[in-house]
Each structure stands twice: as C-alpha cells, then as structure tokens.
Design an enzyme around this catalytic site. Structure first.
Site, PDB file in Angstrom:
ATOM      1  N   GLU A  37      33.687  30.787  47.136  1.00  0.00           N
ATOM      2  CA  GLU A  37      33.182  29.422  47.152  1.00  0.00           C
ATOM      3  C   GLU A  37      34.331  28.518  46.715  1.00  0.00           C
ATOM      4  O   GLU A  37      34.932  28.753  45.655  1.00  0.00           O
ATOM      5  CB  GLU A  37      31.999  29.278  46.184  1.00  0.00           C
ATOM      6  CG  GLU A  37      31.448  27.871  46.243  1.00  0.00           C
ATOM      7  CD  GLU A  37      30.236  27.642  45.345  1.00  0.00           C
ATOM      8  OE1 GLU A  37      29.773  28.583  44.686  1.00  0.00           O
ATOM      9  OE2 GLU A  37      29.772  26.485  45.336  1.00  0.00           O
ATOM     10  N   ARG A 261      32.335  44.568  39.049  1.00  0.00           N
ATOM     11  CA  ARG A 261      33.266  43.457  38.809  1.00  0.00           C
ATOM     12  C   ARG A 261      34.457  43.955  38.030  1.00  0.00           C
ATOM     13  O   ARG A 261      34.346  44.911  37.261  1.00  0.00           O
ATOM     14  CB  ARG A 261      32.595  42.398  37.928  1.00  0.00           C
ATOM     15  CG  ARG A 261      31.661  41.469  38.601  1.00  0.00           C
ATOM     16  CD  ARG A 261      31.082  40.493  37.591  1.00  0.00           C
ATOM     17  NE  ARG A 261      31.982  39.370  37.366  1.00  0.00           N
ATOM     18  CZ  ARG A 261      31.976  38.268  38.124  1.00  0.00           C
ATOM     19  NH1 ARG A 261      31.129  38.155  39.119  1.00  0.00           N
ATOM     20  NH2 ARG A 261      32.805  37.294  37.877  1.00  0.00           N
ATOM     21  N   LYS A 271      34.672  31.061  36.531  1.00  0.00           N
ATOM     22  CA  LYS A 271      35.247  29.776  36.945  1.00  0.00           C
ATOM     23  C   LYS A 271      34.750  28.648  36.050  1.00  0.00           C
ATOM     24  O   LYS A 271      35.490  27.720  35.738  1.00  0.00           O
ATOM     25  CB  LYS A 271      34.832  29.466  38.382  1.00  0.00           C
ATOM     26  CG  LYS A 271      35.635  30.192  39.428  1.00  0.00           C
ATOM     27  CD  LYS A 271      35.250  29.650  40.801  1.00  0.00           C
ATOM     28  CE  LYS A 271      35.184  30.749  41.820  1.00  0.00           C
ATOM     29  NZ  LYS A 271      34.382  30.398  42.991  1.00  0.00           N
TER      30      LYS A 271
HETATM   31  P1  ATP Z   1      32.171  32.371  39.292  1.00  0.00           P
HETATM   32  O1  ATP Z   1      30.814  32.980  39.100  1.00  0.00           O
HETATM   33  O2  ATP Z   1      33.088  32.505  38.147  1.00  0.00           O
HETATM   34  O3  ATP Z   1      32.133  30.992  39.873  1.00  0.00           O
HETATM   35  P2  ATP Z   1      32.158  33.855  41.661  1.00  0.00           P
HETATM   36  O4  ATP Z   1      32.123  35.290  41.487  1.00  0.00           O
HETATM   37  O5  ATP Z   1      30.858  33.221  41.974  1.00  0.00           O
HETATM   38  O6  ATP Z   1      32.862  33.246  40.417  1.00  0.00           O
HETATM   39  P3  ATP Z   1      33.055  33.398  44.299  1.00  0.00           P
HETATM   40  O7  ATP Z   1      34.041  32.422  44.819  1.00  0.00           O
HETATM   41  O8  ATP Z   1      31.657  33.258  44.744  1.00  0.00           O
HETATM   42  O9  ATP Z   1      33.197  33.363  42.740  1.00  0.00           O
HETATM   43  O10 ATP Z   1      33.575  34.869  44.557  1.00  0.00           O
HETATM   44  C1  ATP Z   1      34.059  35.325  45.780  1.00  0.00           C
HETATM   45  C2  ATP Z   1      33.992  36.818  45.789  1.00  0.00           C
HETATM   46  O11 ATP Z   1      34.775  37.346  44.730  1.00  0.00           O
HETATM   47  C3  ATP Z   1      32.574  37.323  45.608  1.00  0.00           C
HETATM   48  O12 ATP Z   1      32.328  38.310  46.589  1.00  0.00           O
HETATM   49  C4  ATP Z   1      32.573  37.908  44.233  1.00  0.00           C
HETATM   50  O13 ATP Z   1      31.723  39.024  44.178  1.00  0.00           O
HETATM   51  C5  ATP Z   1      34.038  38.311  44.025  1.00  0.00           C
HETATM   52  N1  ATP Z   1      34.384  38.294  42.604  1.00  0.00           N
HETATM   53  C6  ATP Z   1      34.294  37.260  41.744  1.00  0.00           C
HETATM   54  N2  ATP Z   1      34.624  37.637  40.501  1.00  0.00           N
HETATM   55  C7  ATP Z   1      34.955  38.946  40.560  1.00  0.00           C
HETATM   56  C8  ATP Z   1      35.375  39.926  39.607  1.00  0.00           C
HETATM   57  N3  ATP Z   1      35.535  39.634  38.316  1.00  0.00           N
HETATM   58  N4  ATP Z   1      35.618  41.179  40.051  1.00  0.00           N
HETATM   59  C9  ATP Z   1      35.481  41.492  41.333  1.00  0.00           C
HETATM   60  N5  ATP Z   1      35.081  40.629  42.280  1.00  0.00           N
HETATM   61  C10 ATP Z   1      34.808  39.371  41.919  1.00  0.00           C
HETATM   62 MG    MG Z   2      29.710  32.781  43.589  1.00  0.00          MG
END
Ligand code: ATP
Ligand code: MG
Length: 572
Positions: A37, A261, A271
């Site tokens: 996102e 994760r 984020k």
């Molecule tokens: P936040 O919740 O901090 O905003 P997010 O996980 O929602 O982060 P996205 O941009 O939606 O952020 O993530 C894109 C992809 O990266 C998703 O498929 C998510 O599962 C993966 N991702 C995010 N954080 C991690 C992590 N710590 N380890 C592995 N994959 C991750």
């Molecule tokens: Mg997300």
C-alpha cells in the site's frame, strides 16, 4: 572468509506446494505479486515479502508483479509510489509488470452490482460503530442488520446512489450477505465499500466509494492471473473471504498462502509507528540510518545483497518468531568483509611521536585495500614521525591480556614499522596526550627480517596528512528488544538517548575522495558508509554500518540455539 551459515532452503512449504501444482498441471506458469500500500516507505519486513515473491517467481521461471494496493486515498501518496519502485529495484528485483489496484475500480464496482443482483450483497445504513457492535464475538453470533433483507432492486438503486455521491461519508456501506453466525468473524457480512469523498491520486474525483482490502485484494490477484498470492500470517483468517468472493463471482481463484512476518529484535516494522517517529522529529526522516526502512538501511551502508541473503536464510515459516539483530549483522558483515575497501581512521586520537624518525621525511607505505580480495590491490599511505593512534591502543598500566602499546612494549604499526614505546607525556589532569616511540627501520612493511614477532598491530594516520571528518556512531534506536510491544503512548520512553553519537575523526587522506554511498572497513574498528545525504565535496561524513565483531557467529560456535537465530514462537 566467513560464508553464510547455511544455504538458502531449497524447499519449504510454499515451494513444495508450487512444485506440486506444477507437477499436477493445475498451474502452468507461476505468477506472484508484491502488493504494497503506497502509504509509507518500505522497511526490512517488506524486504522479506519482496524477496519471497520475486525469488519464487525467478526460481520457477514465472513472473512477479508489483501492484500498488492503492484502495485508500486517505493515507496514500505518489511520493510513496515512486519510493517503493526505487526501493524494490535497489534490492535487485525487477517486476515483470506494474499494476495499480485503483485501475480495477470499474471492474470491482461492476462485480459489486453483480453480487447485489445475485442477492449476495446489500446496502446497510448502520454506521461503523453499530456494525462493530453487532458483529458478535467468537462465542456469540452477530445480529443481522435491520437493512439486511432489502430487495435486490432497492439495494441496486442505493448502491448506484452511493456511487454517484448522493450520501455523505459514513452514511451507508455495501456489505456482503454471507452469514452473521459464521465461526469466522470476517465472514459475518463484511463491508465491501465505504463512502469517502476524497480524491484519489490515480483516479481523481471519479469515485467517492472505495473498496475495502478484502473486496479488492483477491479480485486484483484474479484479474492479474496470480497463481500464488503470498502474504503474511495475519491474512490467514481472511482467506475464506478471499475464496468466497472469487467463488461468488465465478472468477479464477488464486491460492493465498501465508508465511510468518519478519521480526527482528530492536527494529520496528510498523509503518504507523515509523511515521510517529518521523513526524515527531525523533529521527531525521524516513532515511534516518537508525530506521529499518530500506532507505535508512541503504544510507547506513547495508548492501542489498546482504538483506536478500538474510531474508533467504531466515526462510519461510508458518509461525511468527523474532530474530536476533546479530543475525542480520552477520549477513551485512559477511558481504562487507568481501567487498569493502580497508582504510585507516582514528576516532579517538592520541599523538604518537617517533622520536628517531628523520625529520621532514615522508615515507609512502603500501597497504592492502582488502586482504580478502587480492584484486582490490594496494594503496600508498603517507607515514611520518608524527602520527595519530587510537587512545584505546595505548595503556600505561596494561592488564595481563592487553597486547597493544604500553611503556617498553613493541607493536606493529599496520603495514609500516615496528615501534617501541619509550615514554609518555601527560596533561595537568594526568591524561596521556603524547606517546613517544622509537622505530626499527628494518621492519618497513610491517615485518622483521630477523623473524621477531610482536603481539599487537595497531592502525595509525600521519598527523600532517590526515584530515578531520564527522563520523556518526549508531546504536539501537530502542532500549528494549521489542519496541512494538510497548504501548503506543509509552513507546517514546524506550527511545535510546545514545542511539547517535558524533565524533570528529582523523582519517587517512584517500578517504577525502570517498564517493557517496561507498562502503569501507575502517581497520580494526567497524564498517562505515560515506553518507550520500550529508557529505559535501571534500567533507565526507561517515556512518557506522556495523561493528567488526560477529557476536552471532560466536554464539553459534559456542553451541547456542541455531535455527537462524529464531527465538521461538510468539504473538498471535
Ligand atoms: P503496516 O501494517 O506497517 O502498514 P503492511 O504490512 O500493511 O504494513 P503493506 O504495504 O500492506 O504494509 O505490505 C505489503 C506486503 O508486505 C504485504 O503482503 C505484507 O504481508 C508484507 N509485509 C509487511 N510487513 C512485513 C513483515 N514484517 N514481514 C514480512 N512481510 C511483510
Ligand atoms: Mg497493509
């Protein structure tokens, strides 16, 4: 030279499944995607998701898409879209195609009307609080909305009115009509659309209703022909809904597969929390070298190859765990050991005078650029009778296991000469400011022709040739290993006040022309990167990437728990 501790796993539960799908012929070409996102900068957790989806596509001769999951205009921005692309490329991956979920808004809307027509979706007049309050619990069923049994015609008319802007934000939502008593709460009539009168960075004012994640994600995967939709464990309970929507629409159903994760001690990978640090001015920006954002890590000198090797080593698990920071450092160090040029720098200088050095003479001694890499060659470093050495490398009353310089003791000055300490000078407070030595001219190059050995080798710079530069030394940003577990209102209290220390160091002359982003080993100290942000021509700034000591490998040798430094299951 150290090697990565174990090779990347050739097989794991996701790769095994893909192999089985290919063997059974249910999948012809593997297609994966990375769907961030664009509401913030990528961090090290994303590096794992990126490495996973891109390398799996590569290994199986498939394709990997980059998709902006841009369904919520409130937090998204073109700035992030651009940065995400740059960061993925920096990691060394190139997408086969780039897509935007927003480009599917027309199709998603048409599908929503289809579900309404099939009696599988309805417009609900309840607000978000009422919907949450009537959802029920794990043990109690939810309460059906009073609007659940509207006619198809009325629902269609209301959905069209929602879509054309007839209602204010929050007045209505579109919900799937599934089962208010379903054991999975995500299937208790989930919201598909909400009203948001906000322009979108890609679709402008075309829409005032925006799809929820669940209503957009599976269909976006389906449109793109994704075969394996790899995501983190928190989406596991959303998979039945992902499948339900694809089935209800009769469209191709990609397989969603979840993996753990990436969590690393002392690093924060939310984020939202990162934004709090940036906006609160607790760090210098998204590229602060103490942050685990890819920009921060890049600036700090982390090689992208090391991050990818680390992510592969950690591998894919079905349970969340937390890795030690030292494991990450191990991979960074391993790469830098092979690639970084060695240079001499003195961070806490004390003067060393070679009393028997011929006055005014400059000797150019030859020093290896990287003993691990003979192709890195050598350089000439000016040596004179007045040098800077590290304060810790001298002790007036040395303890038993101290092998460096002390009164009467002979040591090697790296690649130069053996010197013997003859006397010291101190200031009024008793602090040593000058160490006097004699030298043995026969030891030029750092070896004695008579085979005589010394126990210590220390680094040095010529006082007349060295230049002063700013060097930034980093420690963990937090004082606790799991800052994410600290309540949002409290977590500023666990910020480490010593996470950044700045010193003026004495550097060997060749470092003056360091290129921004170039990585070095300051001999016997640590690895450093030339800061691409704050360096000026002729005034480089150096950032400490990682120390030399490999505490992770040491722990492994002592027989500490292996398993990629994992510290056992936790959370969820
Ligand atoms: P936040 O919740 O901090 O905003 P997010 O996980 O929602 O982060 P996205 O941009 O939606 O952020 O993530 C894109 C992809 O990266 C998703 O498929 C998510 O599962 C993966 N991702 C995010 N954080 C991690 C992590 N710590 N380890 C592995 N994959 C991750
Ligand atoms: Mg997300």
């Amino acid at each position: 030279m150290t090697q990565p501790p174990t090779p990347a796993p050739a097989s794991d539960f996701i790769r095994d499944r893909i192999r089985a799908d290919l063997a059974a012929g249910t999948v012809r070409q593997v297609v994966t995607r990375f769907p961030p996102e664009p509401n913030g900068y990528l961090h090290i957790g994303h590096a794992k998701a990126i490495t996973t989806s891109f390398s799996i596509a590569q290994e199986f001769g498939g394709r990997c898409h980059l998709r902006m999951d841009d369904t919520n205009p409130a937090a998204e921005d073109q700035e992030y879209v651009d940065a995400i692309q740059e960061d993925v490329r920096w990691l060394g991956f190139q997408w086969d195609a780039m897509y935007y979920a927003a480009d599917y808004f027309e199709q998603l809307y048409a599908w929503a009307e289809q579900l309404v027509q099939k009696g599988l979706a309805y417009v609900d007049d309840q607000n978000a609080d009422q919907i949450a309050a009537t959802r029920g619990t794990l043990t109690a069923p939810g309460t059906p909305s009073p609007w659940r049994d509207r006619s198809v015609a009325e629902n269609l008319q209301l959905l069209r009115a929602m879509q054309s802007g007839a209602f204010p934000d929050g007045a209505k939502v579109l919900r799937a009509k599934i089962d208010m008593a379903h054991s999975n709460l995500n299937l208790r009539d989930p919201v598909m659309y909400r009203i948001r009168h906000l322009p979108h960075q890609r679709t402008g004012n075309r829409w005032c209703i925006y799809p929820m994640y669940d209503w957009a994600h599976g269909q976006s995967d389906s449109i793109e022909g994704i075969t394996h939709s790899l995501c983190t464990l928190e989406f596991e309970h959303h998979r039945p809904l992902y499948d339900w929507f694809c089935d209800a629409l009769g469209i191709a159903k990609p397989q969603q597969i979840e993996f753990a994760r990436l969590n690393i001690e002392y690093l924060l990978t939310s984020k939202r929390r990162l934004l709090q640090l940036v906006e609160g001015g607790h760090v210098s920006g998204w590229d602060d070298p103490r942050l685990p954002t890819l920009r921060g890590l890049r600036r700090r000198g982390f090689p992208p190859e090391a991050l990818v090797a680390f992510c592969k080593h950690v591998g894919l698990a079905k349970f969340n765990s937390t890795h030690e920071y030292s494991l990450l450092e191990h991979f960074v160090r391993d790469h830098l050991n092979r690639t970084a040029l060695r240079r001499m720098a003195v961070l806490d200088p004390v003067r060393l005078v070679v009393d028997d050095w011929p006055a005014g003479t400059v000797d150019q001694v030859e020093v290896a650029n990287n003993p691990e890499d003979p192709t890195a060659g050598t350089r000439l470093v000016p040596f004179t009778g007045e040098l800077w050495i590290e304060r810790d490398d001298f002790q007036e009353q040395p303890p038993k296991d101290f092998y460096r310089l002390a009164p009467g003791r002979e040591v090697r000055l790296r690649s130069a000469y053996f010197v013997t300490c003859t006397s010291v000078e101190k200031d009024a407070l008793g602090r040593v400011h000058t160490v006097h030595c004699s030298h043995d001219p026969a030891t030029r190059g750092g070896n004695a022709p008579d085979g005589r050995k010394v126990k210590g080798t220390i680094h040095w710079v010529s006082a007349a040739h060295a230049f002063d530069a700013e060097v930034r030394l980093y420690e963990h940003l937090f004082t606790v290993p799991d800052p994410a577990a600290v309540d949002a209102s409290e977590f500023l209290r666990v910020l480490n006040p010593n996470s950044l220390r700045t010193v003026r160091a004495k550097l060997e002359p060749s470092l003056r022309s360091a290129a921004p982003g170039q990585r070095f080993q300051f001999e016997r100290l640590a690895y450093f990167a030339c800061d691409p942000v704050d360096s000026r021509p002729d005034a480089p700034v150096f950032l400490r990437t990682v120390a030399l000591k490999d505490s992770w490998q040491k722990a492994q040798q002592k027989g500490a728990p292996a398993q990629g430094g994992g510290k056992g299951a936790q959370k969820r």
